[in-house]
Write a protein that holds these residues in place. Structure first.
Motif, mmCIF file in Angstrom:
data_model
loop_
_atom_site.group_PDB
_atom_site.id
_atom_site.type_symbol
_atom_site.label_atom_id
_atom_site.label_comp_id
_atom_site.label_asym_id
_atom_site.label_seq_id
_atom_site.Cartn_x
_atom_site.Cartn_y
_atom_site.Cartn_z
ATOM 1 N N LYS A 1 0.695 -1.181 0.060
ATOM 2 C CA LYS A 1 0.007 -0.044 0.165
ATOM 3 C C LYS A 1 0.980 1.402 -0.257
ATOM 4 O O LYS A 1 0.555 2.331 -0.480
ATOM 5 N N THR A 2 2.025 1.265 0.677
ATOM 6 C CA THR A 2 3.102 2.220 0.721
ATOM 7 C C THR A 2 3.542 2.628 -0.513
ATOM 8 O O THR A 2 3.488 3.759 -0.983
ATOM 9 N N VAL A 3 3.948 1.571 -1.323
ATOM 10 C CA VAL A 3 4.453 1.778 -2.583
ATOM 11 C C VAL A 3 3.637 2.181 -3.604
ATOM 12 O O VAL A 3 4.051 2.945 -4.379
ATOM 13 N N GLU A 4 2.221 1.577 -3.565
ATOM 14 C CA GLU A 4 1.178 2.066 -4.589
ATOM 15 C C GLU A 4 0.868 3.514 -4.086
ATOM 16 O O GLU A 4 0.727 4.366 -5.163
ATOM 17 N N GLY A 5 0.793 4.161 -3.055
ATOM 18 C CA GLY A 5 0.663 5.441 -2.905
ATOM 19 C C GLY A 5 1.740 6.202 -3.082
ATOM 20 O O GLY A 5 1.504 7.258 -3.664
ATOM 21 N N MET A 6 2.984 5.796 -3.154
ATOM 22 C CA MET A 6 4.084 6.665 -3.652
ATOM 23 C C MET A 6 4.357 6.780 -5.037
ATOM 24 O O MET A 6 4.451 7.794 -5.500
ATOM 25 N N LEU A 7 4.088 5.807 -5.694
ATOM 26 C CA LEU A 7 4.262 5.758 -6.915
ATOM 27 C C LEU A 7 2.875 5.777 -7.748
ATOM 28 O O LEU A 7 2.661 5.775 -9.000
ATOM 29 N N ASP A 8 1.615 6.055 -7.138
ATOM 30 C CA ASP A 8 0.490 6.269 -7.753
ATOM 31 C C ASP A 8 0.166 5.095 -8.787
ATOM 32 O O ASP A 8 -0.071 5.293 -9.951
ATOM 33 N N THR A 9 0.347 3.822 -8.458
ATOM 34 C CA THR A 9 0.161 2.551 -9.167
ATOM 35 C C THR A 9 -0.561 1.430 -8.476
ATOM 36 O O THR A 9 -0.301 1.514 -7.255
ATOM 37 N N LYS A 10 -1.264 0.592 -9.213
ATOM 38 C CA LYS A 10 -1.749 -0.480 -8.576
ATOM 39 C C LYS A 10 -0.737 -1.947 -8.936
ATOM 40 O O LYS A 10 -0.375 -1.983 -9.899
ATOM 41 N N ILE A 11 -0.447 -2.481 -7.711
ATOM 42 C CA ILE A 11 0.465 -3.682 -7.628
ATOM 43 C C ILE A 11 -0.450 -4.777 -7.472
ATOM 44 O O ILE A 11 -1.148 -5.134 -6.588
ATOM 45 N N ASP A 12 -0.670 -5.575 -8.713
ATOM 46 C CA ASP A 12 -1.515 -6.912 -8.717
ATOM 47 C C ASP A 12 -0.958 -7.573 -8.016
ATOM 48 O O ASP A 12 -1.811 -8.498 -7.325
ATOM 49 N N TYR A 13 0.428 -8.233 -8.117
ATOM 50 C CA TYR A 13 0.876 -9.371 -7.771
ATOM 51 C C TYR A 13 2.115 -8.979 -7.006
ATOM 52 O O TYR A 13 2.903 -8.062 -7.399
ATOM 53 N N TYR A 14 2.502 -9.778 -6.089
ATOM 54 C CA TYR A 14 4.029 -9.811 -5.354
ATOM 55 C C TYR A 14 4.175 -11.244 -4.954
ATOM 56 O O TYR A 14 3.603 -12.146 -4.850
ATOM 57 N N ILE A 15 5.675 -11.326 -4.820
ATOM 58 C CA ILE A 15 6.365 -12.398 -4.164
ATOM 59 C C ILE A 15 7.291 -12.032 -3.193
ATOM 60 O O ILE A 15 8.247 -11.248 -3.552
ATOM 61 N N ARG A 16 7.293 -12.867 -2.116
ATOM 62 C CA ARG A 16 8.361 -12.651 -1.164
ATOM 63 C C ARG A 16 9.095 -14.007 -1.078
ATOM 64 O O ARG A 16 8.465 -15.171 -1.093
ATOM 65 N N LEU A 17 10.462 -13.613 -1.347
ATOM 66 C CA LEU A 17 11.536 -15.019 -1.384
ATOM 67 C C LEU A 17 12.347 -14.631 -0.289
ATOM 68 O O LEU A 17 13.250 -13.839 -0.290
ATOM 69 N N ASN A 18 12.451 -15.939 0.477
ATOM 70 C CA ASN A 18 13.686 -15.653 1.609
ATOM 71 C C ASN A 18 15.076 -16.316 0.786
ATOM 72 O O ASN A 18 15.052 -16.608 -0.196
ATOM 73 N N ILE B 1 8.077 -19.585 -0.347
ATOM 74 C CA ILE B 1 7.573 -18.373 -1.189
ATOM 75 C C ILE B 1 6.173 -17.975 -0.671
ATOM 76 O O ILE B 1 5.736 -18.774 -0.224
ATOM 77 N N TYR B 2 6.132 -16.611 -0.516
ATOM 78 C CA TYR B 2 4.811 -16.196 -0.162
ATOM 79 C C TYR B 2 4.477 -15.282 -1.250
ATOM 80 O O TYR B 2 5.100 -14.216 -1.612
ATOM 81 N N THR B 3 3.217 -15.568 -1.792
ATOM 82 C CA THR B 3 2.680 -14.675 -2.850
ATOM 83 C C THR B 3 1.090 -14.615 -2.782
ATOM 84 O O THR B 3 0.437 -15.361 -2.225
ATOM 85 N N ASN B 4 0.534 -13.734 -3.553
ATOM 86 C CA ASN B 4 -0.873 -13.489 -3.614
ATOM 87 C C ASN B 4 -1.496 -13.833 -4.708
ATOM 88 O O ASN B 4 -2.659 -13.856 -5.009
#
Length: 201
Positions: free
Chosen positions: A14-31, A125-128
C-alpha cells in the motif's frame, strides 16, 4: 525505507502504491534459502556483471557474463561493501532478476528439478497469486513461448538517519526518495501501461 514496511507485506504494498500512484496486482516474497533453491533448481543463471568485484562471502565476479549457482547468486545480489555506490547494488539485483526470467523462459519444465521447485513454493515463497493463476501462467508460457521484455527502474534517494517508531525510535540509516525520481518512475509506469492497453486493442 518506510516505517510501514516493518509491519508486513500488505502495508508495504500500500505504501509503494501510494508513493508511485500505481496498482500492484501481484507480489512474491522469497527468503534467502528459497532464492538459492530457485537458482539451483533451474540449473543456475547467467548474469551480467558491469565490473569486476568480490564479496564478503569470498566469491568474485568478472565483468561480463558469469554463470552462478544458488550460493554465488545470493552473494552477487547481497554484496554492497565492495561496491562504492548504492546504484550498483540495485543494478546487480536488476540484472539478477533478468537472468532468472531468461533462465526460466529458456528451459523446458522437464529440464528443471520439479521436486525442488515444489518444495520451494511450499516452504520459501509467499505470494498473493493463487495456485490456479500460477498454473495458468505456466501453461500460457509453455504453449506460446512468449518473449518477456523486462523493464527496470531505480528509485534514487538521499541517505539520512531517522528515528523509526517500529524500531523503538532507534536511529537508523535510511534512503529518502527524491521527488524528481518518484515522478520519473510514475511517468515510466504510465507509459508502459498505455503501451499494454494499446497492444490489447
Amino acid at each position: 525505507m518506510c516505517e510501514m514496511s516493518c509491519y508486513g507485506i500488505s502495508p508495504l504494498v500500500k505504501t509503494v502504491e501510494g508513493m508511485l500512484d500505481t496498482k500492484i496486482d501481484y507480489y512474491i516474497r522469497l527468503n534467502f534459502k528459497g532464492f538459492t533453491a530457485l537458482i539451483d533448481a533451474v540449473g543456475g543463471v547467467d548474469v551480467e556483471a558491469r565490473e569486476d568485484f568480490q564479496t564478503d562471502w569470498h566469491t568474485s565476479y568478472k565483468k561480463g557474463i558469469n554463470h552462478l549457482d544458488g550460493a554465488e547468486a545470493l552473494a552477487f545480489v547481497r554484496e554492497r561493501h565492495h561496491l562504492n555506490r548504492p546504484e550498483k547494488v540495485s543494478r546487480n539485483r536488476i540484472e539478477m532478476m533478468k537472468a532468472i526470467v531468461n533462465q526460466l523462459l529458456g528451459k523446458s519444465i522437464l529440464e528443471m528439478d520439479s521436486e525442488a521447485l515444489y518444495q520451494l513454493f511450499k516452504k520459501n515463497i509467499y505470494t498473493n497469486m493463487s495456485a490456479g493463476e500460477i498454473l495458468s501462467l505456466v501453461r500460457m508460457q509453455v504453449s506460446d513461448h512468449a518473449d518477456w521484455d523486462v523493464k527496470s527502474v531505480i528509485l534514487k534517494g538521499n541517505g539520512s538517519r531517522k528515528e523509526l517508531s517500529a524500531y523503538n525510535n532507534h536511529p537508523l540509516y535510511v534512503s529518502v526518495p527524491k521527488k524528481s525520481s518518484i515522478k520519473k518512475i510514475q511517468k515510466q509506469i504510465q507509459d508502459v501501461c498505455k503501451l499494454e492497453k494499446s497492444s490489447d486493442l
